[in-house]
Scaffold this motif. Structure first.
Motif, PDB file in Angstrom:
ATOM      1  N   GLN B  34       6.290  -8.639  -3.663  1.00 24.25           N
ATOM      2  CA  GLN B  34       4.996  -8.822  -3.017  1.00 24.25           C
ATOM      3  C   GLN B  34       3.998  -7.839  -3.618  1.00 24.25           C
ATOM      4  N   PRO B  35       2.739  -8.244  -3.750  1.00 25.17           N
ATOM      5  CA  PRO B  35       1.766  -7.335  -4.359  1.00 25.17           C
ATOM      6  C   PRO B  35       1.522  -6.119  -3.477  1.00 25.17           C
ATOM      7  N   VAL B  36       1.750  -4.958  -4.031  1.00 26.66           N
ATOM      8  CA  VAL B  36       1.496  -3.722  -3.289  1.00 26.66           C
ATOM      9  C   VAL B  36       1.362  -2.620  -4.333  1.00 26.66           C
ATOM     10  N   SER B  37       0.473  -1.689  -4.067  1.00 30.85           N
ATOM     11  CA  SER B  37       0.264  -0.616  -5.019  1.00 30.85           C
ATOM     12  C   SER B  37       0.699   0.688  -4.369  1.00 30.85           C
ATOM     13  N   ALA B  38       1.696   1.323  -4.937  1.00 29.19           N
ATOM     14  CA  ALA B  38       2.157   2.599  -4.393  1.00 29.19           C
ATOM     15  C   ALA B  38       1.872   3.659  -5.434  1.00 29.19           C
ATOM     16  N   VAL B  39       0.632   4.125  -5.432  1.00 29.21           N
ATOM     17  CA  VAL B  39       0.161   5.037  -6.473  1.00 29.21           C
ATOM     18  C   VAL B  39       1.065   6.264  -6.582  1.00 29.21           C
ATOM     19  N   CYS B  40       1.444   6.792  -5.423  1.00 29.65           N
ATOM     20  CA  CYS B  40       2.234   8.021  -5.435  1.00 29.65           C
ATOM     21  C   CYS B  40       3.733   7.736  -5.485  1.00 29.65           C
TER      22      CYS B  40
END
Lengths: 592, 592
Positions: B34-40
C-alpha cells in the motif's frame, strides 16, 4: 465409471505401486524404472521383456504372441511377456536384473593422448588487500583485479550475492574456481582437497560414468549400468519411434536416463568418499540420438531421410539446464561435438583417446554396436560412416542371445575335436553374447558344421559343456551374416573413398566393450573386418568413455574435438547406389 | 494460545487482508504494497506515514509520538501514524496515494549523445538451404553458417529445443534476434513488427520506466511511480538499515521494487499496445544501493566506513535471474557500471546522456536528491563525489514538506511587494517541495524576512494565496541550509581537486527531476551552486533515465560507460579533514 486400481508388487524389493485395471505391465515397469529389456520396443516381436508374474498371472490368459515366444514350461512357471500382460488383479512381479551397475574395472588413461593435465577447471589462489577509506574498490573489482586470469568475471547472480559474505568469511584469501575466465566458486585458502570432474558415456545399451581427479589426472572410480531406455526399445530407431508416438515421449526417455545418471554419480561419490560439492565439471559423449534425448531435443528427424539432427554438439550448458545433480550451482556440462545423425560424439571421443589420429599410416577405427560406426584415416583425411548392423551382437534377434551379462557364453573354442566355451563370471550358461557368437560361428566353420554361405547341417548347433547348453539355429547364423556384412560393406566404402586397399591398412582399432571381448582372429575369420594380419588388430577398450574423461582433464582436447568434427568427411551410405551390391558380396562367412 | 486475526480493509479499493492482533499498521501496509511514505523508516520521527483509520481507530489510543506529530484535528478526524498504530480490532484504512504512476511527458532523446541507432539487439535475416541427402548439416550448424555475425551460437537449451520445429515452421527463412553473437529468438521472415527495449531508472524516491523502439530509436512511452521502498525508509541509509535488521529484509525490499517495475512495464505495454514478447533488452541504472537491493545483494557494507559495495556493475544478467517479467526467456538485463558506493550508475548514465563529456571547457554536473551526487570535468579528467544532502529537497524533515506531487508548492516569486506561488497541477496547496523551498527562501531573503545566516523574523513565514497557505519555520530554513551547504561543499572540494575556480566553470548541468524544477537564479541566490552567470546553468532533465535508454539503443554507449566508470576519480568526502570547515563556510544563504 470409477477407475479400478490394482497393486503391483516388485520382487525381491517388495515395493508396491498401483496400476490401472487393464494397464500393460511393460508400461508399469517403465514408469517405475524396473529393469526390463524391450528389444522390439514392446511390439511383441522379440520376447525379451519376459517377467515372472509370481501371483496373479491367471487373471489374464497368455496371448498368442506369448504362446509363440515363450516355452510351455515358462508359461507354466508363470513367465509372461510384459508387453502383452495386462494387470487385471493384484500381482507380484519379478523382472531379470539387467543392471550391471557394478564397479567396472578402472581403465588406465592412455598417456599418449593427454599432453598435460590442463582441465577447463582451474584453481587460482587470491589474496586481497583489505579495503579501507583510501581503497574503496568494490568486493567484485577487488577480487577480479587480484586474479591473473585475463578478463575474469562472475557471470551468475547467485555467486555475486554470496560474494561479500564469502570473501570476509575467507578473510580475504582463498582459491577461485575458474571455468575459463568465469569464477564459479570460491574456496578457502587452506582447502587443499581435491576437485573432480565427471565424464559420462551414454551408450544405447550401457551408461558409463567416470569420476576423475582434476589435480592428479587420475580416474578415481567408474560405474556403469544398463541404459534404462532399453525398456522403450533396444535400438535408437525404436526409441525415436517411441518419442514420436507419445506426447511426452522425449521427457519420459530423458527422465529415465537422467535418473540412472544421477544414481551412478551418487554411487560413485559414496564409493569414493567424494562430496558432490567437489564436482566442478562434466563432459558427456554419446551417439547423436542419446544426446538429443538427454538434452530434451526431439530426435524425430534423425530417423528418416535425409537424417537431420537438431545439432551435433560441441556446446557448454549450465548444469541446471540439464537437471543433472551435481550440486555446484554454476558448474557446466560440456557436450562433445559429433559428426552426423549416426556418427556421434562417442566416435569423436574414441578418435581422440585411441591414438587414431596420432598413429602412423592408414588407420581404421570400428565401434560395433547396434550401429556399426567407423572412421578411416588416410594421411590427413578422415572418413566416417555408420551402418545398421542390427542388434545381433548385443543379443537381439538371436534365439538365445543376450548382452554380455553373467552367464552369457562369451568365448567358444575348438580343442582338437572338442568344443569348449566359457561364460561371463563362470555362471551357468543362460544365453550367448556377441563375442561368443562370432567365436561359435568361426568354430562351426572350422568344424565344417556351417558352410561359408551360412548353410547349417541340421536345425541347429548345440554348444554343450559343464556350464550347460546353448543352441544356435539357422536364423541366428543369418542374423550374424547380415550384421557382419553391414559392417564390412561400410569399411569397403570408406576404403574406396580413401582410395586404399586392404593391404594398405596399417592398423585396425576395435572400440567399445564388444571390441574388447571379441577374438580378432575369429572376427577376421568370418570376414567382419578386412583381412589384415591379426597383429594389426587391437582393441582400445571404452575409447568413448576415455575420450570423455580426457575432455574434463585437458581443455585442449575440446579444441581438437571441435576441429576434428568439422574436418571429418561423413559418408552417407544410404546415398550410395552400390551399397546393396557390396553388402551382398560380404554376406559370405569367409576372410576377405 | 490461538493467534487472533483481524481484518484490515483498504480504502477506496475495499480490498481486505488479515493482520495479527497487535501488528503495527505500517508492517501491514508494507506487506500489502500500500502506498505509504516512512521517511524515518518507521521510527516515529518524521510523521509522514500518516493514514486515515476510518473505522477502528478507537481500539488503540494515540501514542505520545502521535500526539506530538499529528494535530488535534487530525487525530479527531481519525488520522494516525501507521508506524505507531496497532491493529486491535477490524479496521478500515486509507493511505494517501503517493503513486505518480502517470504517463510522464515523453522526453526527446538528446541527439548529440547518440551517434547512431546500433542496439545490442540486432535482427539478422537468414535463408537456409533445405537439407537433403547431400547436405545433412544439423539444423544448428545450418542456421549458424547462414548468419553473418561472427561466431554465432545458441547458448541456452530452451531455444535449442525449439530449433528443429521453429526453422521448419518458418520454412527455412526468418530473422534471428541477436544479442551480440548469441541467437536469443527466431522470428518469421514476414514479421516486420517493431522490437523494443526497456530502460529503467531506479531512483530512491521515483522509478521511471521507458519503452524504446529499437528500430527507430524513439522513446515510445514513459511511466513513473513512487519507489514503494519508501514504506521502509526515505533514504538509502534507512533502507540499508532495514535490510540489516530483518532476516529477509533484502528480499522484502527487492520484491517491493520488482512488483512496481513489473507493473509499470505492464502498463507501458498496454498503453502502447506493445506485446511483452517484443521486449528483447533491458538496461537498468540507479544508485548503488538501489542496484544492490534489486539484485538481491546485501547492501550492508555501503552504510558504514569504509563504504564498500559488493559490486558497482557493468554486468549483463539473464532476465530470469532477476525475476523481471519480460517474457522472452533468453533476454538479458544490462546493469550500467557505477563508480562507488555513493556515486551510482545513475551518474554514469547522466554523464553519458547530458553532453557532459562532449561539452567544451570545465563542466559540473549536479544531481540533487537525498544524496547530492556531482561530477566535475576539467579537460580529460573527471572527479566525482557524493554528499549527504539529507531529504530536505524531497520534503523530508520539512514541517510541511512533500515530494513534487499534485498540490505541492513548486514555485514562489516576488511580484513587487506581493508573494505569489504556484502548486503542481494547480491544486490546493498541501505542502511545499524542494523547488518551492529554494524559491521561498530566496524570496524571503530578498524581502528581508530571513537573514543570510538563516535567522527568521518571528516563528515562521507564511505563504498565503488563493491556493491556500503553507508555512515555513525556523527549523525548515535550517534544514535547507544544511542541505545546500553539503552540496556546495562537495562542489568546492571537486574544484579544489581539479584546481579550478568558480570563474573557470563553463557550464553547470542540473540533473534529475529536481534539477528540472528549480529556478537556477534562486539556486545561485542561496549559494547552492558556485556563483557563475545564470546562463551557464541548465537543467538536463532525467539524464539518468535517458542514459539508460541510450544503453539499449546504442551498444557503443556500454563501452563508453565501462571506460568512464574506470576513469572517474572518486573523491571520498569522509576522508577529507577539511570537509567540515568547508561545509560550515557554506551554510550562509548568499551567493558564492
Amino acid at each position: 465409471m470409477k477407475e479400478v486400481l490394482y497393486k503391483v508388487t516388485f520382487l525381491p524389493s517388495q515395493r508396491t505401486v498401483t496400476a490401472k485395471r487393464g494397464e500393460i505391465l511393460l508400461d508399469v515397469l517403465r514408469r517405475e524404472s524396473q529393469p526390463v529389456s524391450a528389444v522390439c520396443g514392446g511390439r511383441g516381436n522379440c520376447g525379451k521383456c519376459k517377467a515372472l508374474v509370481a501371483d496373479g498371472s491367471e487373471a489374464f490368459p497368455p496371448t498368442l504372441t506369448e504362446a509363440r515366444l515363450l516355452t510351455r514350461d515358462e508359461i507354466a512357471a508363470g513367465y509372461r511377456l510384459s508387453c502383452q500382460f495386462k494387470v487385471m488383479t493384484d500381482v507380484r512381479v519379478k523382472t531379470e536384473d539387467l543392471a550391471l551397475n557394478s564397479a567396472v574395472s578402472k581403465p588406465p588413461l592412455p598417456k599418449a593422448s593427454i599432453r598435460e593435465i590442463s582441465p577447463q577447471i582451474r584453481l587460482e589462489e587470491f589474496s586481497l588487500c583489505r579495503p579501507d577509506i583510501d581503497d574503496q574498490a568494490s568486493d567484485y573489482s577487488r577480487l577480479m583485479s587480484a586474479l591473473v586470469t585475463e578478463r575474469p568475471g562472475i557471470d551468475r547472480l547467485n555467486l555475486l550475492r554470496r560474494l561479500p559474505h564469502v570473501i570476509r568469511e575467507l578473510d580475504y584469501r582463498g582459491r577461485a574456481v575458474m571455468y575459463g575466465s568465469e569464477v564459479i566458486d570460491l574456496l578457502p585458502f587452506s582447502d587443499e582437497s581435491d576437485i573432480f570432474g565427471i565424464a559420462i558415456d551414454i551408450g544405447t545399451t550401457t551408461l558409463a560414468v567416470y569420476l576423475a581427479d582434476l589435480k592428479s589426472g587420475e580416474i578415481v572410480a567408474v560405474r556403469s549400468a544398463s541404459n534404462p531406455q532399453s525398456a522403450y526399445g533396444q535400438d535408437v530407431i525404436s526409441r525415436i519411434d517411441y518419442t514420436m508416438k507419445r506426447d511426452k515421449g522425449v521427457d519420459e526417455l530423458r527422465a529415465a536416463v537422467l535418473n540412472t545418471m544421477n544414481k551412478l554419480i551418487d554411487d560413485l561419490c559414496k564409493e569414493s568418499a567424494v562430496s558432490k560439492e567437489r564436482i566442478y565439471d562434466t563432459s558427456i559423449v554419446g551417439n547423436t540420438t542419446m544426446i538429443h534425448i538427454l538434452l530434451g531435443i526431439s530426435p524425430g528427424r534423425i530417423a528418416s531421410s535425409p537424417f537431420i539432427p537438431a545439432f551435433t554438439g560441441g556446446k557448454v550448458f549450465e548444469s541446471r539446464e540439464l537437471d543433472l545433480e551435481v550440486s555446484i550451482p554454476n558448474s557446466k556440462i560440456y557436450i562433445m561435438p559429433g559428426i552426423s545423425a549416426y556418427v556421434g560424439s562417442d566416435i569423436t571421443a574414441g578418435i581422440l583417446s585411441s591414438g587414431f589420429a596420432e598413429d602412423y599410416g592408414n588407420v581404421l577405427l570400428v565401434d560395433i554396436g547396434t550401429n556399426g560406426e567407423m572412421a578411416l584415416r588416410s594421411g590427413e583425411r578422415i572418413f566416417a560412416c555408420s551402418t545398421a548392423a542390427g542388434p545381433a551382437f548385443e543379443g537381439g534377434n538371436i534365439s538365445q542371445g543376450t548382452i554380455a551379462r553373467p552367464g552369457a557364453v562369451d568365448h567358444v573354442w575348438l580343442n582338437g575335436k572338442d568344443i569348449g566355451f566359457s561364460t561371463v563370471n563362470g555362471l551357468k550358461a543362460s544365453g550367448i553374447c556377441g563375442s561368443g557368437l562370432i567365436d561359435a560361428i568361426a568354430v562351426m566353420i572350422d568344424a565344417g558344421v556351417v558352410s561359408e554361405s551360412g548353410r547349417i547341417k541340421g536345425e541347429h548347433f548345440e554348444l554343450e559343456g559343464t556350464a550347460g547348453r546353448v543352441r544356435i539355429n539357422r536364423q541366428d547364423i543369418r542374423e550374424v551374416q547380415l550384421a557382419k556384412a553391414a559392417i564390412r560393406a561400410g569399411v569397403s566404402i570408406l576404403m574406396d573413398r580413401a582410395g586404399i586397399e586392404t593391404r594398405n591398412i596399417d592398423r585396425i582399432l576395435l572400440a567399445g566393450a564388444f571390441g574388447n571381448y571379441i577374438d580378432p582372429e575369429n572376427a577376421l575369420r568370418i570376414g567382419m573386418l578386412p583381412n589384415v594380419p591379426v597383429e594389426r588388430v587391437s582393441p582400445v577398450g571404452n575409447a568413448a568413455g576415455l575420450g570423455a574423461v580426457l575432455a574434463v582433464l585437458d581443455s585442449g582436447i575440446r579444441e581438437r574435438a571441435e576441429s576434428l568434427s568439422s574436418e571429418i568427411h561423413y559418408v552417407e551410405l544410404s546415398g550410395r547406389k552400390d551399397f546393396n551390391e557390396i553388402f551382398v558380396e560380404n554376406l559370405a562367412l569367409r576372410e576377405g
